[in-house]
Design a protein around this motif. Structure first.
Motif, mmCIF file in Angstrom:
data_model
loop_
_atom_site.group_PDB
_atom_site.id
_atom_site.type_symbol
_atom_site.label_atom_id
_atom_site.label_comp_id
_atom_site.label_asym_id
_atom_site.label_seq_id
_atom_site.Cartn_x
_atom_site.Cartn_y
_atom_site.Cartn_z
ATOM 1 N N VAL A 104 58.386 23.541 -34.535
ATOM 2 C CA VAL A 104 57.700 24.459 -35.398
ATOM 3 C C VAL A 104 56.716 24.973 -35.009
ATOM 4 O O VAL A 104 55.911 24.595 -34.136
ATOM 5 N N ARG A 105 56.381 26.059 -35.638
ATOM 6 C CA ARG A 105 55.021 26.956 -35.233
ATOM 7 C C ARG A 105 54.204 27.170 -36.727
ATOM 8 O O ARG A 105 54.807 27.469 -37.475
ATOM 9 N N LYS A 106 53.159 26.589 -36.578
ATOM 10 C CA LYS A 106 52.081 26.980 -37.732
ATOM 11 C C LYS A 106 51.782 28.262 -37.669
ATOM 12 O O LYS A 106 51.457 29.122 -36.893
ATOM 13 N N LEU A 107 51.916 28.885 -39.214
ATOM 14 C CA LEU A 107 51.453 30.322 -39.500
ATOM 15 C C LEU A 107 50.307 30.293 -40.443
ATOM 16 O O LEU A 107 49.836 29.395 -40.842
ATOM 17 N N MET A 108 49.606 31.568 -40.090
ATOM 18 C CA MET A 108 48.560 31.791 -40.992
ATOM 19 C C MET A 108 48.743 32.409 -42.093
ATOM 20 O O MET A 108 50.035 33.239 -42.402
ATOM 21 N N SER A 109 48.198 31.939 -43.211
ATOM 22 C CA SER A 109 48.755 32.311 -44.683
ATOM 23 C C SER A 109 47.676 32.585 -45.323
ATOM 24 O O SER A 109 46.373 31.922 -45.332
ATOM 25 N N ALA A 110 47.687 33.516 -46.444
ATOM 26 C CA ALA A 110 46.808 33.838 -47.517
ATOM 27 C C ALA A 110 46.574 32.322 -48.303
ATOM 28 O O ALA A 110 47.336 31.713 -48.780
ATOM 29 N N SER A 111 45.045 32.237 -48.363
ATOM 30 C CA SER A 111 44.665 30.951 -49.181
ATOM 31 C C SER A 111 44.364 31.406 -50.624
ATOM 32 O O SER A 111 44.208 32.529 -51.074
ATOM 33 N N GLU A 132 51.448 26.361 -44.149
ATOM 34 C CA GLU A 132 52.890 26.867 -43.779
ATOM 35 C C GLU A 132 53.425 26.978 -42.378
ATOM 36 O O GLU A 132 52.481 27.233 -41.474
ATOM 37 N N TYR A 133 54.697 26.698 -42.068
ATOM 38 C CA TYR A 133 55.264 26.560 -40.819
ATOM 39 C C TYR A 133 56.512 27.254 -40.791
ATOM 40 O O TYR A 133 56.933 27.565 -41.862
ATOM 41 N N GLU A 134 56.831 27.572 -39.453
ATOM 42 C CA GLU A 134 58.051 28.361 -39.254
ATOM 43 C C GLU A 134 59.070 27.532 -38.446
ATOM 44 O O GLU A 134 58.704 27.240 -37.294
ATOM 45 N N CYS A 135 60.342 27.328 -38.739
ATOM 46 C CA CYS A 135 61.213 26.557 -38.039
ATOM 47 C C CYS A 135 62.264 27.753 -37.563
ATOM 48 O O CYS A 135 62.754 28.492 -38.424
ATOM 49 N N PRO A 136 62.481 27.796 -36.300
ATOM 50 C CA PRO A 136 63.657 28.532 -35.696
ATOM 51 C C PRO A 136 64.994 28.393 -36.546
ATOM 52 O O PRO A 136 65.696 29.342 -36.661
ATOM 53 N N LYS A 137 65.460 27.368 -36.995
ATOM 54 C CA LYS A 137 66.672 26.916 -37.582
ATOM 55 C C LYS A 137 66.448 27.331 -39.082
ATOM 56 O O LYS A 137 67.517 27.854 -39.787
ATOM 57 N N CYS A 138 65.486 26.751 -39.744
ATOM 58 C CA CYS A 138 65.416 26.514 -41.301
ATOM 59 C C CYS A 138 64.767 27.637 -41.833
ATOM 60 O O CYS A 138 64.749 27.992 -43.028
ATOM 61 N N GLY A 139 63.748 28.074 -41.041
ATOM 62 C CA GLY A 139 63.099 29.483 -41.603
ATOM 63 C C GLY A 139 61.608 28.725 -41.924
ATOM 64 O O GLY A 139 61.241 27.867 -41.445
ATOM 65 N N LEU A 144 51.914 19.961 -37.334
ATOM 66 C CA LEU A 144 53.334 19.329 -37.332
ATOM 67 C C LEU A 144 53.870 20.144 -35.836
ATOM 68 O O LEU A 144 53.467 21.164 -35.692
ATOM 69 N N GLN A 145 54.620 19.117 -35.069
ATOM 70 C CA GLN A 145 55.222 19.668 -34.179
ATOM 71 C C GLN A 145 56.786 19.633 -34.122
ATOM 72 O O GLN A 145 57.086 20.588 -33.644
ATOM 73 N N VAL A 146 57.079 19.220 -35.061
ATOM 74 C CA VAL A 146 58.687 19.108 -35.037
ATOM 75 C C VAL A 146 59.088 19.004 -36.448
ATOM 76 O O VAL A 146 58.395 18.361 -37.413
ATOM 77 N N HIS A 147 60.007 19.863 -37.208
ATOM 78 C CA HIS A 147 60.409 19.928 -38.473
ATOM 79 C C HIS A 147 61.278 18.436 -38.774
ATOM 80 O O HIS A 147 62.184 18.425 -38.180
ATOM 81 N N GLU A 148 60.786 17.978 -39.893
ATOM 82 C CA GLU A 148 61.347 16.708 -40.417
ATOM 83 C C GLU A 148 62.836 16.676 -40.559
ATOM 84 O O GLU A 148 63.725 15.762 -40.357
#
Length: 91
Positions: free
Chosen positions: A35-42, A5-12, A25-29
């Motif tokens: 982008v920033r990688k998030l911690m999420s529940a597996s 899961e990633y977070e984009c400042p423009k797209c969410g 990932l470094q950039v949202h395609e």
């Protein structure tokens, strides 16, 4: 392959299916933002013996939990408390 899961400042937030060996990932395609990688529940399931679901899941709760004494009902402290509407709804 795991889903990250990633977070984009423009797209969410968005998900990406990647190999574990792939770099993050470094950039949202879609929009090109950083982008920033998030911690999420597996999501995973315990299978086999030795787990609560397989060993105790089908049994009644009384067989698993220790015996408890029944709770005592609170008695009103005075005649004034006995006539309180709050005490009538609890009865």
């Amino acid at each position: 392959m795991p889903i990250y899961e990633y977070e984009c400042p423009k797209c969410g937030r968005f998900d990406a299916l990647q190999k574990m060996s792939d770099p993050a990932l470094q950039v949202h395609e879609v929009c090109g933002s950083k982008v920033r990688k998030l911690m999420s529940a597996s999501a995973f399931a315990f299978k086999g013996s030795g787990f609560y679901i397989t060993d105790y899941g089908g049994k009644s709760a009384a067989a698993i939990t220790p015996d408890r004494k029944p709770e005592k009902k609170a008695e009103p402290k005075s005649e004034a408390c006995a006539s309180c509407p709050a005490n009538k709804s609890a009865a």
